[in-house]
Design an enzyme around this catalytic site. Structure first.
Site, mmCIF file in Angstrom:
data_model
loop_
_atom_site.group_PDB
_atom_site.id
_atom_site.type_symbol
_atom_site.label_atom_id
_atom_site.label_comp_id
_atom_site.label_asym_id
_atom_site.label_seq_id
_atom_site.Cartn_x
_atom_site.Cartn_y
_atom_site.Cartn_z
ATOM 1 C CG LEU A 150 1.529 -11.858 4.407
ATOM 2 C CD1 LEU A 150 1.167 -11.747 2.931
ATOM 3 C CD2 LEU A 150 1.785 -13.298 4.778
ATOM 4 C CG HIS A 159 -9.021 -2.076 5.848
ATOM 5 N ND1 HIS A 159 -8.435 -2.615 6.981
ATOM 6 C CD2 HIS A 159 -9.402 -0.820 6.174
ATOM 7 C CE1 HIS A 159 -8.457 -1.704 7.946
ATOM 8 N NE2 HIS A 159 -9.032 -0.611 7.486
ATOM 9 C CB VAL A 200 -0.419 -1.636 8.618
ATOM 10 C CG1 VAL A 200 -1.785 -2.118 9.093
ATOM 11 C CG2 VAL A 200 0.682 -2.391 9.344
ATOM 12 C CG ASP A 201 -4.836 -2.244 6.412
ATOM 13 O OD1 ASP A 201 -4.801 -3.361 5.884
ATOM 14 O OD2 ASP A 201 -5.213 -2.063 7.586
#
Ligand code: GRF
Length: 197
Positions: free
Chosen positions: A90, A106, A141-142
């Site tokens: 995003l 996740h 990222v995560d």
């Protein structure tokens, strides 16, 4: 006065079993919310069929620019965005606009094994335990604040398929639970920590 029902957008690129778990939780009254949009970058995503079967509006945006995403999400009057196997990053503008209103699920115990192929990474590493994380999305990222986590054992005979199946069972419980806490106003983000009220 009754409270308006919160609206959720689910973004999915693939099978959509987590989308299904959310739709089922709404259908059976566990979650008091409406999915007002299922957005995918992939025309062939089975997630889109699941949405259509449930009568949920769908959009496919193959190249999601900031402008298109913000327009589509605003049109759907989205209060919460749930990423469920969405394989695009995003844009930061979207993350900023929906600050602490975007969740992701996740298949690992973050911060271990972020990114792609988390199940394979945990197996290859030789872990005896892995799990599932639901977290808010930030620019990494995560890397966003962790909402809920649950561990799952790895057995020596596990394959990527068997472990994925076990983790999916956890995911399908954990995601609706995190969403329920959000819409009931029971999550408070303080720095990196999410306080569960
Ligand atoms: C799940 O394993 C989720 O943890 C990861 O992507 C997968 C999506 O699966 N982010 P599905 O499309 O919901 O079945």
């Amino acid at each position: 006065m009754t409270r308006p029902v919160p609206t959720i957008a689910v973004l999915a690129s693939g099978k959509g079993t987590n989308l299904q778990a959310i739709l089922d939780a709404i259908a059976n009254g566990e979650l008091s919310a409406t999915v007002s949009l299922v957005l995918s970058n992939n025309h062939g995503a089975p997630a889109l069929d699941r949405a259509r079967r449930a009568g949920v509006p769908t959009r496919v945006v193959e190249q999601p620019t900031v402008e298109i995403l913000l327009k589509v999400l605003a049109e759907a009057q989205v209060e919460l965005i749930c990423l469920a196997g969405y394989l695009k990053i995003l844009p930061p503008e979207v993350v900023r606009t929906y600050h602490n209103r975007i969740m992701n699920i996740h298949p690992a115990l973050l911060p271990a094994f972020p990114g792609l192929h988390a199940v394979r990474q945990a197996l290859t590493y030789g872990c005896r335990v892995t799990g599932v994380t639901v977290h808010f999305v930030d620019d990494g990222v995560d890397t966003g604040p962790i909402i809920l986590q649950e561990a799952a054992p790895i057995s020596p005979s596990d394959t990527e398929a068997s472990l994925t199946k076990r983790l999916h069972e956890v995911e399908h419980r954990l995601y609706p639970e995190a969403i329920r806490r959000f819409i009931e106003g029971k999550l408070r983000v303080v720095g990196r920590k999410v306080l569960l009220k």
